[in-house]
Design a protein around this motif. Structure first.
Motif, PDB file in Angstrom:
ATOM      1  N   ILE A  12       0.733  -1.293  -0.042  1.00  0.00           N
ATOM      2  CA  ILE A  12      -0.169   0.176  -0.130  1.00  0.00           C
ATOM      3  C   ILE A  12       1.036   1.288   0.222  1.00  0.00           C
ATOM      4  CG2 ILE A  12      -1.751   1.519   1.406  1.00  0.00           C
ATOM      5  CD1 ILE A  12      -2.660  -1.381   2.332  1.00  0.00           C
ATOM      6  N   GLU A  13       1.984   1.153   1.056  1.00  0.00           N
ATOM      7  CA  GLU A  13       2.743   2.418   0.777  1.00  0.00           C
ATOM      8  C   GLU A  13       3.542   2.740  -0.214  1.00  0.00           C
ATOM      9  OE1 GLU A  13       3.185   4.808   3.077  1.00  0.00           O
ATOM     10  OE2 GLU A  13       1.214   3.748   4.052  1.00  0.00           O
ATOM     11  N   GLU A  14       4.158   1.544  -0.883  1.00  0.00           N
ATOM     12  CA  GLU A  14       4.711   1.782  -2.338  1.00  0.00           C
ATOM     13  C   GLU A  14       3.962   2.027  -3.395  1.00  0.00           C
ATOM     14  OE1 GLU A  14       8.215   1.361  -2.826  1.00  0.00           O
ATOM     15  OE2 GLU A  14       8.402   1.581  -0.588  1.00  0.00           O
ATOM     16  N   ALA A  15       2.730   1.740  -3.361  1.00  0.00           N
ATOM     17  CA  ALA A  15       1.711   1.920  -4.513  1.00  0.00           C
ATOM     18  C   ALA A  15       1.493   3.358  -4.466  1.00  0.00           C
ATOM     19  CB  ALA A  15       0.474   1.264  -4.208  1.00  0.00           C
ATOM     20  N   LYS A  16       1.584   4.259  -3.309  1.00  0.00           N
ATOM     21  CA  LYS A  16       1.047   5.718  -3.411  1.00  0.00           C
ATOM     22  C   LYS A  16       2.696   6.393  -4.104  1.00  0.00           C
ATOM     23  CE  LYS A  16      -0.846   5.435   1.231  1.00  0.00           C
ATOM     24  NZ  LYS A  16      -0.649   5.916   2.501  1.00  0.00           N
ATOM     25  N   LYS A  17       3.388   5.775  -4.049  1.00  0.00           N
ATOM     26  CA  LYS A  17       4.879   6.411  -4.851  1.00  0.00           C
ATOM     27  C   LYS A  17       4.817   5.980  -6.363  1.00  0.00           C
ATOM     28  CE  LYS A  17       7.491   5.755  -0.867  1.00  0.00           C
ATOM     29  NZ  LYS A  17       8.714   4.844  -0.325  1.00  0.00           N
ATOM     30  N   ALA A  18       4.204   4.885  -6.833  1.00  0.00           N
ATOM     31  CA  ALA A  18       3.813   4.359  -8.344  1.00  0.00           C
ATOM     32  C   ALA A  18       3.209   5.445  -8.881  1.00  0.00           C
ATOM     33  CB  ALA A  18       3.484   2.942  -8.082  1.00  0.00           C
ATOM     34  N   GLU A  19       3.712   5.513 -10.381  1.00  0.00           N
ATOM     35  CA  GLU A  19       3.193   6.234 -11.388  1.00  0.00           C
ATOM     36  C   GLU A  19       1.764   5.754 -11.838  1.00  0.00           C
ATOM     37  OE1 GLU A  19       4.224   7.761 -15.598  1.00  0.00           O
ATOM     38  OE2 GLU A  19       5.893   7.655 -14.292  1.00  0.00           O
ATOM     39  N   ARG A  20       1.715   4.369 -12.007  1.00  0.00           N
ATOM     40  CA  ARG A  20       0.490   3.746 -12.339  1.00  0.00           C
ATOM     41  C   ARG A  20       0.303   2.537 -11.208  1.00  0.00           C
ATOM     42  NH1 ARG A  20      -2.014   3.071 -17.896  1.00  0.00           N
ATOM     43  NH2 ARG A  20      -2.282   1.195 -16.990  1.00  0.00           N
ATOM     44  N   ILE A  21      -0.629   2.579 -10.598  1.00  0.00           N
ATOM     45  CA  ILE A  21      -0.844   1.444  -9.458  1.00  0.00           C
ATOM     46  C   ILE A  21      -1.187   0.016 -10.243  1.00  0.00           C
ATOM     47  CG2 ILE A  21      -2.557   0.613  -8.022  1.00  0.00           C
ATOM     48  CD1 ILE A  21      -2.998   3.443  -6.834  1.00  0.00           C
ATOM     49  N   VAL A  22      -1.568   0.088 -11.437  1.00  0.00           N
ATOM     50  CA  VAL A  22      -2.043  -1.142 -12.063  1.00  0.00           C
ATOM     51  C   VAL A  22      -0.727  -1.792 -12.430  1.00  0.00           C
ATOM     52  CG1 VAL A  22      -3.036  -2.193 -14.159  1.00  0.00           C
ATOM     53  CG2 VAL A  22      -4.204  -0.470 -12.797  1.00  0.00           C
ATOM     54  N   ASP A  23       0.213  -1.051 -12.952  1.00  0.00           N
ATOM     55  CA  ASP A  23       1.721  -1.532 -13.452  1.00  0.00           C
ATOM     56  C   ASP A  23       2.362  -2.150 -12.295  1.00  0.00           C
ATOM     57  OD1 ASP A  23       1.033  -1.204 -16.008  1.00  0.00           O
ATOM     58  OD2 ASP A  23       1.867   0.971 -16.108  1.00  0.00           O
ATOM     59  N   PHE A  24       2.241  -1.204 -11.131  1.00  0.00           N
ATOM     60  CA  PHE A  24       3.087  -1.677  -9.829  1.00  0.00           C
ATOM     61  C   PHE A  24       2.548  -2.859  -9.596  1.00  0.00           C
ATOM     62  CE2 PHE A  24       2.959  -1.553  -5.266  1.00  0.00           C
ATOM     63  CZ  PHE A  24       4.360  -1.604  -4.958  1.00  0.00           C
ATOM     64  N   LEU A  25       1.071  -3.140  -9.222  1.00  0.00           N
ATOM     65  CA  LEU A  25       0.551  -4.409  -9.069  1.00  0.00           C
ATOM     66  C   LEU A  25       1.026  -5.684  -9.680  1.00  0.00           C
ATOM     67  CD1 LEU A  25      -2.974  -3.107  -7.713  1.00  0.00           C
ATOM     68  CD2 LEU A  25      -0.813  -3.759  -6.163  1.00  0.00           C
ATOM     69  N   LYS A  26       1.226  -5.324 -10.999  1.00  0.00           N
ATOM     70  CA  LYS A  26       1.424  -6.557 -12.126  1.00  0.00           C
ATOM     71  C   LYS A  26       2.765  -7.240 -11.626  1.00  0.00           C
ATOM     72  CE  LYS A  26      -1.186  -5.553 -15.949  1.00  0.00           C
ATOM     73  NZ  LYS A  26      -1.144  -4.933 -17.371  1.00  0.00           N
ATOM     74  N   ILE A  27       3.775  -6.197 -11.118  1.00  0.00           N
ATOM     75  CA  ILE A  27       4.993  -6.576 -10.958  1.00  0.00           C
ATOM     76  C   ILE A  27       5.063  -7.744  -9.534  1.00  0.00           C
ATOM     77  CG2 ILE A  27       7.271  -6.004  -9.706  1.00  0.00           C
ATOM     78  CD1 ILE A  27       6.869  -3.168 -11.022  1.00  0.00           C
TER      79      ILE A  27
END
Length: 58
Positions: A12-27
């Motif tokens: 949750i914390e790292e997703a706040k920094k991500a440009e696109r949450i969807v791409d971050f979650l795919k990782i």
């Protein structure tokens, strides 16, 4: 499989920094619906662990 609370908080914390949450979650291989459920309730639900679909035979 249930993810530990510390892992959920980290995502949750790292997703706040991500440009696109969807791409971050795919990782991490986490669905968007799972992510938003974690944001609503960080604690895992009790009794929702999946049982194995097979039995070990000796």
């Amino acid at each position: 499989m249930t993810y530990p609370v510390h892992f959920r908080k980290k995502i949750i914390e790292e997703a706040k920094k991500a440009e696109r949450i969807v791409d971050f979650l795919k990782i991490y291989g986490i669905s968007t619906s799972t992510f938003y459920e974690w944001k609503k309730e960080i604690q895992p639900k009790k009794g929702h662990q999946k049982k194995p679909k097979y039995k070990f035979v000796n």
